[in-house]
Design a protein around this motif. Structure first.
Motif, PDB file in Angstrom:
ATOM      1  N   VAL A  84      46.876  97.262  49.273  1.00  0.00           N
ATOM      2  CA  VAL A  84      46.015  97.247  50.456  1.00  0.00           C
ATOM      3  C   VAL A  84      44.579  97.565  50.051  1.00  0.00           C
ATOM      4  O   VAL A  84      43.621  96.968  50.567  1.00  0.00           O
ATOM      5  CB  VAL A  84      46.534  98.252  51.506  1.00  0.00           C
ATOM      6  CG1 VAL A  84      45.530  98.450  52.637  1.00  0.00           C
ATOM      7  CG2 VAL A  84      47.870  97.773  52.076  1.00  0.00           C
ATOM      8  N   GLY A 175      44.321 100.762  56.918  1.00  0.00           N
ATOM      9  CA  GLY A 175      44.943  99.531  57.388  1.00  0.00           C
ATOM     10  C   GLY A 175      44.437  99.131  58.762  1.00  0.00           C
ATOM     11  O   GLY A 175      44.170  97.945  59.019  1.00  0.00           O
ATOM     12  N   LEU A 186      47.454  93.098  59.252  1.00  0.00           N
ATOM     13  CA  LEU A 186      47.410  93.564  57.863  1.00  0.00           C
ATOM     14  C   LEU A 186      48.323  92.741  56.969  1.00  0.00           C
ATOM     15  O   LEU A 186      47.991  92.476  55.807  1.00  0.00           O
ATOM     16  CB  LEU A 186      47.791  95.045  57.794  1.00  0.00           C
ATOM     17  CG  LEU A 186      47.632  95.721  56.432  1.00  0.00           C
ATOM     18  CD1 LEU A 186      46.164  95.730  55.996  1.00  0.00           C
ATOM     19  CD2 LEU A 186      48.178  97.139  56.461  1.00  0.00           C
ATOM     20  N   GLY A 245      49.144 100.563  56.207  1.00  0.00           N
ATOM     21  CA  GLY A 245      48.381 100.668  54.976  1.00  0.00           C
ATOM     22  C   GLY A 245      48.977 101.543  53.905  1.00  0.00           C
ATOM     23  O   GLY A 245      48.600 101.436  52.736  1.00  0.00           O
TER      24      GLY A 245
END
Length: 410
Positions: A84, A175, A186, A245
């Motif tokens: 991420v 995220g 995401l 995230g």
């Protein structure tokens, strides 16, 4: 199913014999961990930008289950975080995001939250936001909105930028910021920014039914009342819908290979040279722990990979028993590593190298005490692949500098 034995074979005082013997030591080490019942399955790969040097897999997808065939999906757990992070840094390079952007700039609900509105993207990436570490918000909040509201109310451990505390909460916020910055989910963002450019076709959040059939099982979860297979292990991530995230990505070994090779090559095709250098530099000088942008640096004491990796190395581990570690191309890398492990400064390892280890060490239940020694020993043996014979000393698990207990699951 045999589940007895020692976690690691007794180390020799020095690694003698031809380099061709060394890959077999990795297999023996990880097979011993399985006999000891630490995990039912393991897969690994070691290589350079040019490709794999050695790789393998062993065991079964669960105890008593189907044998591995190399196509398995592994719950990456917190190894999700640096992936991420890579997506975030790709956005920085296009101008869609800035490292000094704040939480409040993207998340209106934080603009009136004292101390948190001004937390920056850099501070989220480096775990210097002041947000606390592992917080089981799922225990009291069974829906996404309730959990996110509880996250807003978490007290800070210190002023942002003054402390390093590993925080999944910070990556949950990251995220959310990425989704707001791009008006994209995401899962789609990570696929577009990282997985598609690298050909990581099997890496996904929330695997579908067909993919779940290839997944390695994790915990027999009392909260869910079943063995978890193909569903994210992290409970906070479950409540958030499996796309967040801090955890949730699943990947096969081949995809982690692809990521490792690109990182060992200096991020070519993923980040610019200045962007890659910024990502892998330590951003927490003067603070107790070394943190890069999205990655953990190699701490002098308590590193999860021991002391075999060079001081410029970086990587990440996952609670389920996963890790990716990288030694970048560094001038004088051989001398740097020699200072760490006492080997002659032969210049070995000057090229970038990567180390992937995937296990299900939380199957059927979590026991953080035994796996860290296996992981450290794996990296010592794997690092020896780049050394001339009889020049690399393998310490016994749990001994030597850097062997202090490290929180599992970073």
């Amino acid at each position: 199913m045999e589940r007895t034995g020692t976690a690691c074979p007794p180390p020799a005082a020095r690694q003698a014999g031809p380099p061709a013997d060394r890959p077999a030591r990795l297999t023996a080490l990880l097979a011993a961990g399985r006999r000891a019942g630490i995990y039912s399955a393991a897969a690994w790969s070691v290589g350079t930008a040019a490709g794999r040097e050695t790789h393998g897999h062993l065991g079964t997808r669960r105890w008593g289950g189907v044998e591995l065939n190399g196509t398995e999906l592994w719950d990456l757990a917190s190894v999700t975080k640096p992936i991420v992070g890579l997506a975030a840094l790709r956005l920085v390079e296009t101008g869609a995001l800035r490292l000094d952007d704040t939480v409040g700039a993207y998340l209106p609900e934080y603009r009136r939250v004292p101390g948190k509105a001004d937390i920056t993207v850099t501070q989220l990436l480096t775990h210097t936001s002041g947000l606390p570490g592992g917080t089981p918000l799922w225990r009291a909040h069974s829906d996404r909105d309730g959990l996110l509201a509880a996250l807003r109310g978490l007290p800070l451990r210190g002023a942002p930028g003054t402390v390093v505390e590993y925080s999944s909460a910070g990556f949950v916020l990251l995220g959310l910021i990425l989704e707001q910055a791009t008006a994209t989910g995401l899962d789609e963002l990570v696929a577009k920014q990282v997985c598609e450019p690298l050909g990581m076709r099997g890496t996904v959040f929330a695997p579908g039914p067909a993919a779940r059939e290839r997944a390695v099982s994790t915990e027999l979860c009392t909260w869910r009342g079943r063995l978890v297979t193909g569903e994210v292990h992290d409970e906070n991530a479950v409540v958030l819908g499996g796309v967040c995230g801090h955890a949730g990505l699943f990947a096969p070994l081949t995809d982690m290979d692809r990521l490792g090779r690109v990182l060992a090559a200096g991020g070519d095709g993923l980040l610019s040279a200045p962007g890659f250098a910024r990502m892998t530099a330590c951003h927490t000088e003067g603070l107790p722990l070394r943190r890069c942008l999205g990655w953990q640096g190699r701490d002098a004491v308590g590193s999860p990979v021991g002391t075999a990796m060079g001081p410029a190395s970086y990587g990440h581990t996952g609670f389920t028993g996963t890790s990716l570690w990288v030694e970048p191309v560094v001038e004088g890398a051989g001398a740097n590593r020699a200072a760490v492990d006492g080997a002659a400064a032969d210049g070995a390892g000057a090229e970038g190298r990567y180390y992937v280890l995937l296990t299900n060490r939380v199957h059927p239940s979590r026991d953080p005490r035994r796996f860290p020694a296996v992981r450290r020993a794996f990296h010592h043996h794997a690092a020896a692949l780049a050394r001339p014979a009889a020049t690399f000393r393998i310490p016994a698990p749990g001994t030597g500098p850097g062997s202090a207990s490290t929180p599992v699951g970073q």
